[in-house]
Motif scaffolding. Structure first.
Motif, PDB file in Angstrom:
ATOM      1  N   ILE A 175       0.846  -1.203   0.000  1.00 32.10           N
ATOM      2  CA  ILE A 175       0.000   0.000   0.000  1.00 32.10           C
ATOM      3  C   ILE A 175       0.876   1.246   0.000  1.00 32.10           C
ATOM      4  O   ILE A 175       0.662   2.187  -0.770  1.00 32.10           O
ATOM      5  N   GLY A 176       1.891   1.254   0.869  1.00 31.01           N
ATOM      6  CA  GLY A 176       2.758   2.426   0.971  1.00 31.01           C
ATOM      7  C   GLY A 176       3.486   2.717  -0.330  1.00 31.01           C
ATOM      8  O   GLY A 176       3.537   3.867  -0.783  1.00 31.01           O
ATOM      9  N   VAL A 177       4.030   1.676  -0.942  1.00 33.34           N
ATOM     10  CA  VAL A 177       4.796   1.880  -2.176  1.00 33.34           C
ATOM     11  C   VAL A 177       3.879   2.348  -3.295  1.00 33.34           C
ATOM     12  O   VAL A 177       4.185   3.305  -4.027  1.00 33.34           O
ATOM     13  N   LEU A 178       2.713   1.699  -3.428  1.00 35.31           N
ATOM     14  CA  LEU A 178       1.779   2.102  -4.482  1.00 35.31           C
ATOM     15  C   LEU A 178       1.330   3.551  -4.297  1.00 35.31           C
ATOM     16  O   LEU A 178       1.204   4.306  -5.255  1.00 35.31           O
ATOM     17  N   ALA A 179       1.108   3.945  -3.033  1.00 38.53           N
ATOM     18  CA  ALA A 179       0.634   5.301  -2.779  1.00 38.53           C
ATOM     19  C   ALA A 179       1.755   6.317  -2.997  1.00 38.53           C
ATOM     20  O   ALA A 179       1.522   7.390  -3.546  1.00 38.53           O
ATOM     21  N   GLY A 180       2.966   5.968  -2.566  1.00 33.23           N
ATOM     22  CA  GLY A 180       4.047   6.946  -2.633  1.00 33.23           C
ATOM     23  C   GLY A 180       4.685   7.046  -4.006  1.00 33.23           C
ATOM     24  O   GLY A 180       5.418   7.991  -4.305  1.00 33.23           O
ATOM     25  N   MET A 188       4.216   5.511   6.759  1.00 30.71           N
ATOM     26  CA  MET A 188       5.663   5.748   6.819  1.00 30.71           C
ATOM     27  C   MET A 188       6.318   5.356   5.496  1.00 30.71           C
ATOM     28  O   MET A 188       7.177   6.071   4.970  1.00 30.71           O
ATOM     29  N   THR A 189       5.893   4.191   4.951  1.00 32.06           N
ATOM     30  CA  THR A 189       6.453   3.749   3.677  1.00 32.06           C
ATOM     31  C   THR A 189       6.133   4.760   2.584  1.00 32.06           C
ATOM     32  O   THR A 189       6.975   5.080   1.750  1.00 32.06           O
ATOM     33  N   ARG A 190       4.902   5.255   2.605  1.00 35.36           N
ATOM     34  CA  ARG A 190       4.496   6.212   1.595  1.00 35.36           C
ATOM     35  C   ARG A 190       5.371   7.463   1.657  1.00 35.36           C
ATOM     36  O   ARG A 190       5.880   7.934   0.633  1.00 35.36           O
ATOM     37  N   ASN A 222      16.041   1.993  -1.363  1.00 39.81           N
ATOM     38  CA  ASN A 222      16.267   3.096  -0.423  1.00 39.81           C
ATOM     39  C   ASN A 222      15.014   3.459   0.360  1.00 39.81           C
ATOM     40  O   ASN A 222      15.100   3.958   1.472  1.00 39.81           O
ATOM     41  N   ALA A 223      13.862   3.198  -0.275  1.00 38.48           N
ATOM     42  CA  ALA A 223      12.624   3.604   0.396  1.00 38.48           C
ATOM     43  C   ALA A 223      12.289   2.678   1.544  1.00 38.48           C
ATOM     44  O   ALA A 223      11.498   3.030   2.410  1.00 38.48           O
ATOM     45  N   LEU A 224      12.874   1.476   1.578  1.00 40.50           N
ATOM     46  CA  LEU A 224      12.457   0.510   2.597  1.00 40.50           C
ATOM     47  C   LEU A 224      13.296   0.565   3.876  1.00 40.50           C
ATOM     48  O   LEU A 224      13.035  -0.180   4.802  1.00 40.50           O
ATOM     49  N   ILE A 225      14.301   1.455   3.925  1.00 33.44           N
ATOM     50  CA  ILE A 225      15.116   1.538   5.148  1.00 33.44           C
ATOM     51  C   ILE A 225      14.278   2.059   6.312  1.00 33.44           C
ATOM     52  O   ILE A 225      14.243   1.459   7.384  1.00 33.44           O
ATOM     53  N   ALA A 226      13.580   3.169   6.091  1.00 24.43           N
ATOM     54  CA  ALA A 226      12.796   3.775   7.179  1.00 24.43           C
ATOM     55  C   ALA A 226      11.697   2.832   7.671  1.00 24.43           C
ATOM     56  O   ALA A 226      11.558   2.644   8.884  1.00 24.43           O
ATOM     57  N   PRO A 227      10.912   2.209   6.777  1.00 27.11           N
ATOM     58  CA  PRO A 227       9.864   1.303   7.280  1.00 27.11           C
ATOM     59  C   PRO A 227      10.403   0.154   8.111  1.00 27.11           C
ATOM     60  O   PRO A 227       9.716  -0.325   9.007  1.00 27.11           O
ATOM     61  N   PHE A 228      11.635  -0.278   7.864  1.00 29.64           N
ATOM     62  CA  PHE A 228      12.176  -1.389   8.657  1.00 29.64           C
ATOM     63  C   PHE A 228      12.160  -1.043  10.149  1.00 29.64           C
ATOM     64  O   PHE A 228      11.677  -1.810  10.975  1.00 29.64           O
ATOM     65  N   THR A 229      12.684   0.149  10.484  1.00 31.47           N
ATOM     66  CA  THR A 229      12.679   0.570  11.889  1.00 31.47           C
ATOM     67  C   THR A 229      11.265   0.642  12.418  1.00 31.47           C
ATOM     68  O   THR A 229      10.983   0.226  13.538  1.00 31.47           O
TER      69      THR A 229
END
Lengths: 347, 395
Positions: free
Chosen positions: A149-154, A232-234, A267-274
């Protein structure tokens, strides 16, 4: 990196000690002990009887000493009685003559539950296993859908897809588990609406989890956390998509799906990991609510039982485990963040 | 009398909310008319999301306020009428007294009380506690977070460690440890109230003193005007007859026991997160030029923190304030759901959901209205925060 991890582990141990001490103090306050004495002895005990009962059972000493005994850092209390020696470790041991001097959490003795009439260690392990299954499926459902959802939205900020998915994630963050759970039970299980697709309790899922009896609890917990991770992912994805190297890739003529999958996602998935790791403590809350709501007798349900019935040793055991789970996830998220992010790792 | 049809129920409920509609229309008309003079609040009316959010939030705020004045509700929230147990929505009363509202619009609950009136009354409990508790959490967080971020060093280490300590507690465990009758009897929550509620006093004291330090007479007057009522309120708040803290003769008001404990634990849970946000903002802003300018001018550290850094951190703080009220509402619901703190017959949404869920497979109507009420209020707050964020980023 080594010294960083060492320092973090040190702080974590200190935090765990402080927290368990606080929980120990709060559960061993005098009114709790008095209640314990009256439920274990009898309800018509006078104040002197209560005091004597507490002294005889090792609840009398100063708080720090009792904490040390419980932890296993100080020798357990002993006392001479008419029929020989009595003591904390002697009661725990099978053979009184070979009882060790120390018996506490460190030595693996977690105490005895007054509600379940079993060793606390056994109960906690069993219940934790049940909740582990629940958590596993929650993560399996929550993380991929939230990231998607986050990736599709962002991917395309401000588009119709973005608006729709963002609204969806806001709605899920605004729906606590006890609201969504009640709505799901009402819609999918009650005879009034008549859908009856799922079962309203997950008690049978403890032996035999199936889609029918297990999907609703899993969905209820995942939905609340999903929206937050998705947002957050978005945000992270939208930020990456405006970066220079994405523009360069576009100008080079790389196709849009390729840009998203090969250049942006990593690069976008670093923040969502935390965020996902820090979400685990929140899941713990959700677990308590959902297990109560769906009557799934796991770890959260045990917490409610222990707290509601003044089962001091069980409550302490449950607290230790949950505090350790929370601290471990914080540690993993810190280390993972440093490890994943080259900007921090190298400097 | 015949039971009402679904359409009639909907119309009658909309009619019952008439004062709320009027208040909403007045508020929106006035705000849109003067939106250019209203700063950030006025800009909210440029964004659809913000307007929807504000509409939802103000709907429940007005509902709560009018419910406190016994408008909107059709029956008393604790009145039990025989023959109305678990009756479906729109059931007429069997033998209505003169002047009584002749229907249970959303049906009766397990104890034959009116679901609709209880839901409306529940709004008042949330509207009373949630914003105020969030405000207190912000005062605590700001008073501790600003120096932690500004000075850094050992102070920061100690305060951050304490904040992380509280954050590592699972919230429900903390509630179970703090909000049981045994713990309340020892007075632990009251001592915590003594500590937590002193922060607003410190905050306002330092705020005024750092501003008017160079004009002692004006300083004294303003301090007296602000602090004397606050100190009186503080002492009456923490002082309760027949408990551990009972020394103050001039007890102006008494907070019912359960509410104070709930309030304290909610503030306690929220404050560390606010602390972390404020600390981060302060660390960021203290490197700006205007802070350096103030330091060169010779301003004191508290002046810089409260009059230079804090106003410039207001954007993110206002947004977080809205989100946090929503979160506090959820926490209050959680407390009610586990039957902690508030008395069992209280009409707050969490307790009503908890009561309704036990019969959920047969009767839906007692549990769903409070569930949707809570959902819409929190959704409104989240949308409002989103709208505010968008508008404050625009300039």
């Amino acid at each position: 990196m080594g010294s960083f991890i060492l320092r973090r582990v040190g702080v974590m141990l200190l935090t765990a000690l402080c927290l368990t001490f606080i929980v120990f103090c709060l559960t061993n306050l005098y009114p709790n002990l008095e209640k314990l004495a009256k439920t274990q002895g009898n309800f018509r005990m006078s104040d002197e009887d209560v005091a004597r009962w507490l002294d005889n059972n090792g609840y009398g000493g100063p708080m720090l000493v009792k904490y040390g005994e419980w932890l296993g850092a100080l020798p357990g209390w002993t006392r001479e009685t008419e029929d020989g020696m009595d003591g904390r470790c002697i009661r725990a041991a099978e053979d009184p003559t070979e009882a060790p001097r120390f018996c506490g959490i460190i030595q693996g003795y977690w105490g005895y539950s007054t509600v379940f009439k079993e060793e606390v260690g056994g109960i906690v392990a069993k219940r934790l296993g049940l909740t582990g299954i629940l958590m596993f499926w929650v993560l399996v459902l929550m993380v991929p859908s939230a990231l998607l959802i986050g990736v599709l939205a962002g991917m395309r900020e401000g588009s119709v897809t973005d608006r729709t998915l963002s609204t969806f994630s806001i709605i899920t963050t605004a729906t606590p588990e006890y609201v969504s759970g009640v709505i799901f039970i009402a819609v999918f299980t009650s005879s009034t609406v008549g859908l009856r697709w799922f079962k309203g309790t997950a008690t049978s899922a403890m032996e035999n989890p199936t889609f029918e009896n297990f999907f609703l609890p899993v969905l209820t917990i995942s939905l609340y956390g999903m929206g937050y991770i998705a947002r957050m992912t978005r945000a992270s994805m939208a930020e990456v998509m405006t970066a220079q190297y994405i523009r360069t890739a576009r100008l080079k003529g790389v196709s849009f799906p390729n840009i998203v999958v090969k250049h942006a996602l990593r690069n976008a998935l670093i923040a969502p990991f935390t965020v996902i790791m820090l979400q685990v403590p929140w899941l713990l809350n959700g677990v308590v609510i959902v297990e109560t709501l769906f009557n799934y007798k796991g770890f959260g349900w045990t917490l409610v039982q222990a707290a509601g019935n003044n089962d001091i040793e069980l409550l302490l055991g449950v607290s230790v485990v949950s505090v350790i789970v929370v601290l471990l996830t914080q540690l993993i998220s810190d280390i993972g963040y440093v490890y994943l992010n080259p900007r921090i790792r190298i400097s | 009398m015949e039971p009402l049809s679904t359409l009639q129920i909907a119309l009658r409920i909309l009619g019952q909310f008439l004062p709320v509609w009027i208040a909403l229309v007045v508020l929106f008309a006035a705000s849109i008319r003067f939106k250019r003079n209203l700063g950030l609040y006025g800009k909210l009316f440029d964004s659809v999301i913000g307007m929807i959010g504000l509409g939802l939030v103000m709907f429940w705020v007005f509902t709560g306020i009018f419910a406190a004045m016994d408008m909107i509700i059709t029956h008393g929230p604790l009145d039990q009428l025989s023959g109305m147990k678990n009756e479906p929505p729109g059931t007429p009363l069997p033998d209505p007294e003169d002047g009584a509202y002749p229907w249970y619009l959303l049906g009766g609950d397990n104890l034959a009380r009116d679901v609709f009136s209880r839901m409306v009354k529940g709004a008042w409990i949330v509207v009373q506690i949630a914003p105020l508790a969030t405000l207190f959490a912000f005062m605590v967080g700001i008073t501790l977070g600003l120096p932690a971020g500004y000075y850094g060093g050992r102070l920061d280490t100690v305060l951050s460690f304490l904040a992380n300590l509280i954050l590592a507690f699972p919230v429900i465990l903390l509630f179970y440890l703090l909000v049981t009758p045994e713990i309340v009897a020892t007075g632990v929550p009251q001592y915590m109230a003594v500590v937590l509620f002193i922060f607003p006093l410190v905050f306002f004291g330092v705020l005024i003193n750092s501003r008017y330090r160079s004009q002692p007479r004006r300083n004294m007057t303003v301090l007296a005007i602000v602090l004397i009522p606050l100190v009186l309120a503080y002492l009456s708040l923490i002082n309760a007859q027949g408990t551990r803290i009972d020394f103050w003769p001039l007890d102006l008001f008494d907070v019912p026991g359960g509410i104070l404990v709930v309030f304290v634990s909610v503030v306690f849970v929220n404050a560390p997160t606010v602390f972390r946000i404020v600390r981060g903002l302060a660390m960021d802003i203290k490197t700006r030029d205007y802070v350096a300018a103030a330091q060169t001018r010779g301003e004191g550290p508290w002046y810089i923190m409260l009059w230079e850094i804090l106003p410039n951190a207001r954007g993110p703080l206002i947004v977080d304030f809205c989100l946090r009220i929503g979160y506090t509402t959820i926490l209050l619901g959680t407390l009610g759901f586990f039957g902690l703190g508030l008395p069992p017959e209280s009409p707050d949404w969490g307790s009503t959901i908890n009561e309704g869920r036990k019969l959920l497979s047969i009767y839906l109507h007692p549990a769903l209205p409070p569930a949707f009420a809570l959902l819409s209020l929190v959704l409104g707050l989240n949308l409002l925060a989103d709208g505010l964020r968008e508008e404050s980023l625009r300039d």
